[in-house]
Write an enzyme that holds these catalytic residues in place. Structure first.
Site: not given
Length: 365
Positions: A49, A218, A150, A132, A93, A54
């Site tokens: 996780e 939806c 998320d 998150y 990163g 990102q």
DNA sequence: TATCCGTGGCA
DNA sequence: TTGCCAAGGAT
């Protein structure tokens, strides 16, 4: 003409879809395995996780395998050298994640007896674990009924309920919707299913609505255009910064490296000597900023895009007979053959590759 | 709340 | 080519 109210969304069709379409991922226990009694390892769930923050699944896979092989348990990671962890993370990163990963492992090892807290609150008190990740680990590893939100879930929920409030203002409302939808049984599978759905069906562009388990419920599909959601606040444009970097190599094949400040951009990572990265910089200033006097030779410009600015880094190189003392700047000389073991972020690998084309096996050309 | 923090893939 | 944006967190 009457507008039909969409069916009320429920978790059931999504879980059924997940049972049939879930992706096999190295850190995941498949629903079938879980039904057979297999339980996910909290360490693996947490590690994955944090890496996935990102960051795409494809980018994470090799790093996850490397970390797990090298540090099989959280206590192993807690006992590791900081430099080894930063070097292993290099290229992925967001390096604050690696610093916090190490701190978190140490906290779990020393303050929690090597066992992860099994509640959202307990998890969120640890370094690098926010809303998150706390919810995700609580749901996936500990079967807690936690609402996981998320970027994928934001997109699915914003479409499912046709929420027009722009992000991030609309986030609390979306979280409320997720919490209401999250089931008491299989909350971890539900969270992963929502994220899988967002990654494979409810995609940012051209969503595959005809394959969606929520197609009957939806609101965006029924009354609007799913691609219109989620609405986001306008973003700033990226400024350009410039700088110069200096690659010095001795006759013995050693290169001058330094360590960046512990916090901020590329914090704690390794670099070649560089000027500050500012809005403007002229060539004469660049040469004058070299770490020592030598026959510096220009060898091109490297472009690199960070989250909030674009960098144009002009590269200078020099070949010198022997080492020059740089201890005042915490510099050291490293064999070029040992660069793979260094905590070099991608921009620094690009800079070195521009000056020494054969420095990295993976370098282009 | 807004800003800072990497990287790579893709349309 | 350019912009988007991916299983966000810290300050």
């Amino acid at each position: 003409m009457t507008i039909t109210t969409p069916d009320t969304p429920t978790a059931k069709p999504l879980l059924d879809w997940y049972d049939r379409h879930h992706r096999d991922l190295p850190w995941r226990i498949s629903p079938g395995m879980a039904a057979g009694g297999a339980k996910p390892d909290p360490y693996r769930v947490w590690l994955s996780e944090v890496m996935l923050q990102q960051t795409t699944v494809q980018a994470v896979k090799p790093y996850f395998a490397k970390f797990l092989q090298r540090w099989p348990e959280v206590t192993d990671l807690a006992a590791a050298e900081n430099d080894a962890v930063m070097a292993a993370w290099a290229g992925l990163g967001y390096y604050a994640r690696a610093r916090n990963l190490k701190k978190c492992a140490e906290a779990v090892a020393k303050e929690h007896g090597g066992v992860f807290p099994d509640t959202e609150e307990g998890l969120k008190s640890l370094p690098g674990i926010g809303d998150y990740t706390a919810a995700a680990v609580a749901a996936i590893a500990f079967n807690r009924q936690a609402a996981v939100m998320d970027g994928n879930v934001e997109r699915v929920i914003s479409r499912l309920y046709a929420i027009e409030t722009p992000l991030p203002v609309g986030k609390p409302l979306m979280k409320e919707k997720v919490a209401r939808l999250t089931p008491a049984t299989r909350p971890g599978d539900f969270a992963q299913a929502m994220m899988d759905l967002g990654a494979t069906i409810c995609t940012p562009k051209r969503p595959a609505c005809s394959l969606c388990p929520f197609r009957g419920a939806c609101a965006a599909l029924k009354h609007s255009d799913p691609e219109f959601f989620p609405v986001k606040a306008a973003k700033k444009e990226k400024p350009v910064r410039q700088g110069a970097a200096f690659v010095a190599v001795t006759a013995d094949g050693e290169i001058l490296l330094r360590r960046r400040a512990e916090s901020g951009l590329l914090g704690g990572m390794t670099e070649v000597p560089t000027t500050a990265w500012t809005a403007r910089l002229d060539g004469e200033t660049s040469a004058a900023a070299a770490p020592f006097e030598a026959a510096w030779q220009a060898c091109g410009t490297v472009l690199h895009v960070f989250t909030h600015f674009e960098l144009r880094l002009s590269i200078w190189r020099t070949a010198i007979a022997g080492k020059v003392d740089d201890r005042a700047n915490d510099g050291w000389w490293e064999p070029v053959t040992n660069l793979e073991a260094q905590a070099l972020p991608t921009i620094m690998k690009k800079a070195i590759a521009a000056a020494i084309p054969l420095a990295f096996k993976t370098s282009k050309e």
